[in-house]
Enzyme design. Structure first.
Site, short mmCIF file in Angstrom:
data_model
loop_
_atom_site.label_atom_id
_atom_site.label_comp_id
_atom_site.label_asym_id
_atom_site.label_seq_id
_atom_site.Cartn_x
_atom_site.Cartn_y
_atom_site.Cartn_z
N ARG A 208 0.74 -1.31 -0.01
CA ARG A 208 -0.11 0.02 -0.07
C ARG A 208 0.69 1.25 -0.10
O ARG A 208 0.47 2.24 -0.58
CB ARG A 208 -0.97 0.01 1.23
CG ARG A 208 -2.34 0.88 0.86
CD ARG A 208 -3.24 0.56 2.03
NE ARG A 208 -3.09 1.20 3.15
CZ ARG A 208 -3.61 2.41 3.31
NH1 ARG A 208 -4.46 3.20 2.53
NH2 ARG A 208 -3.32 2.95 4.62
N ARG B 2 -2.18 10.11 7.90
CA ARG B 2 -0.74 10.56 7.76
C ARG B 2 -0.78 11.83 6.58
O ARG B 2 0.16 12.49 6.52
CB ARG B 2 0.12 9.35 6.82
CG ARG B 2 -0.04 8.21 7.81
CD ARG B 2 0.20 7.12 6.96
NE ARG B 2 0.16 5.79 7.32
CZ ARG B 2 -0.88 5.08 7.03
NH1 ARG B 2 -1.99 5.54 6.51
NH2 ARG B 2 -1.48 3.81 7.75
N LYS C 174 11.01 5.74 15.42
CA LYS C 174 11.11 4.80 14.43
C LYS C 174 11.42 5.45 12.93
O LYS C 174 12.35 4.94 12.10
CB LYS C 174 9.95 3.76 14.28
CG LYS C 174 10.07 2.44 13.45
CD LYS C 174 9.82 2.81 12.07
CE LYS C 174 10.27 1.64 11.33
NZ LYS C 174 9.76 2.07 9.83
N PRO D 48 16.32 1.37 12.99
CA PRO D 48 15.17 1.36 13.12
C PRO D 48 14.42 0.15 13.70
O PRO D 48 14.78 -0.96 13.09
CB PRO D 48 14.45 1.57 11.47
CG PRO D 48 15.60 1.91 10.70
CD PRO D 48 16.92 1.30 11.29
N ASP E 231 11.11 -1.74 14.00
CA ASP E 231 9.66 -1.75 13.69
C ASP E 231 9.06 -3.41 14.26
O ASP E 231 9.86 -3.87 14.79
CB ASP E 231 9.56 -1.77 12.06
CG ASP E 231 9.83 -3.03 11.43
OD1 ASP E 231 10.88 -3.50 11.89
OD2 ASP E 231 9.14 -3.34 10.58
N HIS F 242 8.79 -6.10 12.69
CA HIS F 242 9.73 -7.18 12.34
C HIS F 242 11.04 -7.23 13.08
O HIS F 242 11.24 -8.21 13.71
CB HIS F 242 10.09 -7.23 10.90
CG HIS F 242 9.04 -7.31 9.87
ND1 HIS F 242 8.29 -8.57 9.88
CD2 HIS F 242 8.15 -6.54 9.43
CE1 HIS F 242 7.44 -8.18 8.79
NE2 HIS F 242 7.27 -7.15 8.66
#
Length: 272
Positions: free
Chosen positions: A120, A169, A211, A228, A230, A232
DNA sequence: GACCAGGGCCGGC
DNA sequence: GCCGGCCCTGGT
């Protein structure tokens, strides 16, 4: 056309690594890139990489953009032989490099990236480029779009930006564009700062948290220390680095190893 | 159809 | 420092 042999480079993995959202494989089997207002295509057979541009253009733009002037053998050799997870992740992502993309594009891209998925994110960025970026034509007569400037984005209404599927956003992008366009925030100054200072400065931007600031430092300012975390990476740290990530050992290149870990955890499938 | 996660951040407490 | 809310879409 310019051809060059490079070790430790894999354009396919880089394309789907989650650090860039605008490199696409086209119907000719080449990867297309737009940066610096320039369009280029490249393809790879083993360690031979073919750029569809002149040698002059290659050295003016793409050698640096793809970080081909950096010694990844030296970086990879810093992995602790006992760090089995990182060795595995590195083998899986062999050929990964941290690109030197344009700062403004990275700022916007990673504002969009938050609480979002890569597919996306690509769509959103594609849309704002088509709507607000400068339109140009490549040598095949095909249209391509430059990334819109802060000036261009600063004049759009929040409602209109939202219609690019940006959701909440949109106001982050709008306010940040206005801060840059007005001169209140200087990206040129940001480039002169060391990692920690740049990070602190970035946190002043509306919509930029830790982040996203780390991502901008790593991908937009090429601070390879930036790391960073996140979902994961959080997962990787919890599963494989219970005693903490060895930042001391990986000082100066932790961000590169973050990329290997992220990519290995992501396990993307390439569109055929 | 419902629910959740995806390269998080802001604002109120 | 913690937590609810936030846009939207693709996947279960």
């Amino acid at each position: 056309m310019y051809q060059i042999h490079v070790k430790h480079f894999n354009i396919e993995q880089i394309c789907y690594s989650g650090q860039c959202f605008r490199i696409n494989k086209n119907s000719r089997g080449y990867y297309e890139v737009v940066a610096f207002g320039q369009y280029v295509e490249l393809m790879q057979e083993g360690d031979l990489v073919t750029f569809l541009c002149s040698e002059e253009q290659f050295y003016q733009y793409w050698n640096s953009y793809f970080a081909l002037d950096e010694d990844y053998d030296a970086i990879v050799s810093q992995i602790d032989p006992e760090d089995e997870y990182m060795l595995t992740a590195m083998k899986y992502g062999w050929g990964m490099r941290i690109l030197k993309q344009e700062l403004w594009e990275i700022v916007v891209s990673f504002l969009i990236s938050q609480q979002n998925n890569i597919k996306r994110i690509r769509g959103c960025i594609q849309t704002i480029c088509e709507r607000y970026g400068t339109e140009k034509t490549n040598s095949y007569g095909e249209t391509y779009y430059c990334f819109p400037t802060a000036q261009a984005l600063s004049h759009i209404s929040e409602l209109e930006l939202r219609s690019c599927n940006l959701g909440y956003r949109a106001k982050y992008i709008l306010r940040t564009s206005q801060a840059i366009a007005s001169g209140e925030f200087s990206l040129e100054h940001l480039k002169t700062l060391p990692y920690e200072e740049a990070k602190q400065e970035l946190l002043k931007l509306y919509g930029v948290g830790i982040k996203v600031a780390e991502c901008i430092c790593l991908y937009g300012l090429h601070h390879l220390d930036a790391f960073p975390v996140d979902t994961h990476i959080k997962h990787v740290l919890e599963e494989h680095y219970v005693d903490g990530f060895p930042f001391e050992k990986y000082q100066g290149v932790a961000g590169v190893f973050q990329q290997y870990a992220f990519y290995y955890d992501l396990h993307p499938e390439f569109p055929s």
